[in-house]
Design an enzyme around this catalytic site. Structure first.
Site, PDB file in Angstrom:
ATOM      1  NE  ARG A  42      -3.836   2.012   2.559  1.00 59.03           N
ATOM      2  CZ  ARG A  42      -3.730   3.205   3.134  1.00 59.03           C
ATOM      3  NH1 ARG A  42      -2.606   3.554   3.745  1.00 59.03           N
ATOM      4  NH2 ARG A  42      -4.746   4.045   3.122  1.00 59.03           N
ATOM      5  CB  SER A 111     -12.206  -1.528   2.681  1.00 61.31           C
ATOM      6  OG  SER A 111     -10.839  -1.852   2.695  1.00 61.31           O
ATOM      7  CE  LYS A 140      -8.711   2.593   5.154  1.00 61.21           C
ATOM      8  NZ  LYS A 140      -8.306   3.463   4.059  1.00 61.21           N
TER       9      LYS A 140
END
Length: 213
Positions: A42, A111, A140
């Site tokens: 990521r 997600s 996050k």
């Protein structure tokens, strides 16, 4: 893919920043030696070419261990590096478009940030659903729902899809999250930022396996 068909237990989500200046490939390899069996790259702060370079380096190493590579939210990079799959969130290219543009995608993750997403076709088209975050986390900060253990249990009752739990997962809560209904735990800093990634991964994997007995 239903719950029984999902073979992965410890999912590393990694990027250069999380490795605290250490070599990303080496940190990830140590994590794999400790028990990580699925890896997601990521990189939100790299351009496509830089992202691809990192992905190719990681893929070369992971192939030696037969550990799949998942690319976060970049279809071009995922296809160019022959990744096993891709993971997308609420504000990314949706799974139905991924399926249309990448017919032979191996693993497609999605997600889930609020319950009504379960009713969307995109949830059904996904191979696993990531509950994000289970517990609030500084890695996050653009999420909608903090699921907590009650949320994991609730979503488990509503779907047969494999559930991956992510968000402040650590040794203290790993057993409880699995017992609440998660198939797999996804971690970032608990492994990437650990002084000994292999030992950190091994300890988490042991907690997962105990919880599944």
């Amino acid at each position: 893919m239903n719950r029984l068909e999902f073979p992965y237990r410890l999912y590393l989500v990694t990027n250069q920043e999380a490795c605290l200046g250490r070599d990303l490939v080496k940190v990830t390899e140590e994590a794999v030696k400790g028990g990580v069996d699925l890896v997601q790259l990521r990189e939100k702060n790299l351009d496509d070419k830089q992202f691809l370079v990192k992905a190719l380096q990681l893929k070369e190493m992971l192939n030696q261990y037969n550990v799949p590579l998942i690319i976060n939210d970049n279809l071009w990079v995922a296809q160019q590096c022959y990744a096993e799959g891709i993971h997308v969130g609420n504000n990314d290219m949706p799974p139905h478009q991924i399926r249309h543009r990448w017919n032979d995608v191996g693993i497609l993750g999605y997600s889930i940030e609020y319950e009504k997403q379960l009713a969307l076709p995109d949830a059904e088209l996904s191979d696993y659903l990531a509950l994000s975050p289970v517990f609030a986390t500084p890695t996050k900060n653009d999420t909608v729902t903090e699921w907590k253990l009650e949320g994991v249990s609730h979503i488990r009752q509503l779907t047969t899809k494999p559930l991956v739990a992510i968000g402040a997962i650590n040794l203290q809560n790993a057993t409880s999250v699995i017992q609440a209904g998660a198939n797999c735990l996804a971690v970032v800093s608990a492994i990437c930022s650990a002084s000994k990634p292999a030992l950190a991964a091994e300890a988490l994997r042991n907690q997962i396996e105990k919880a599944l007995i």
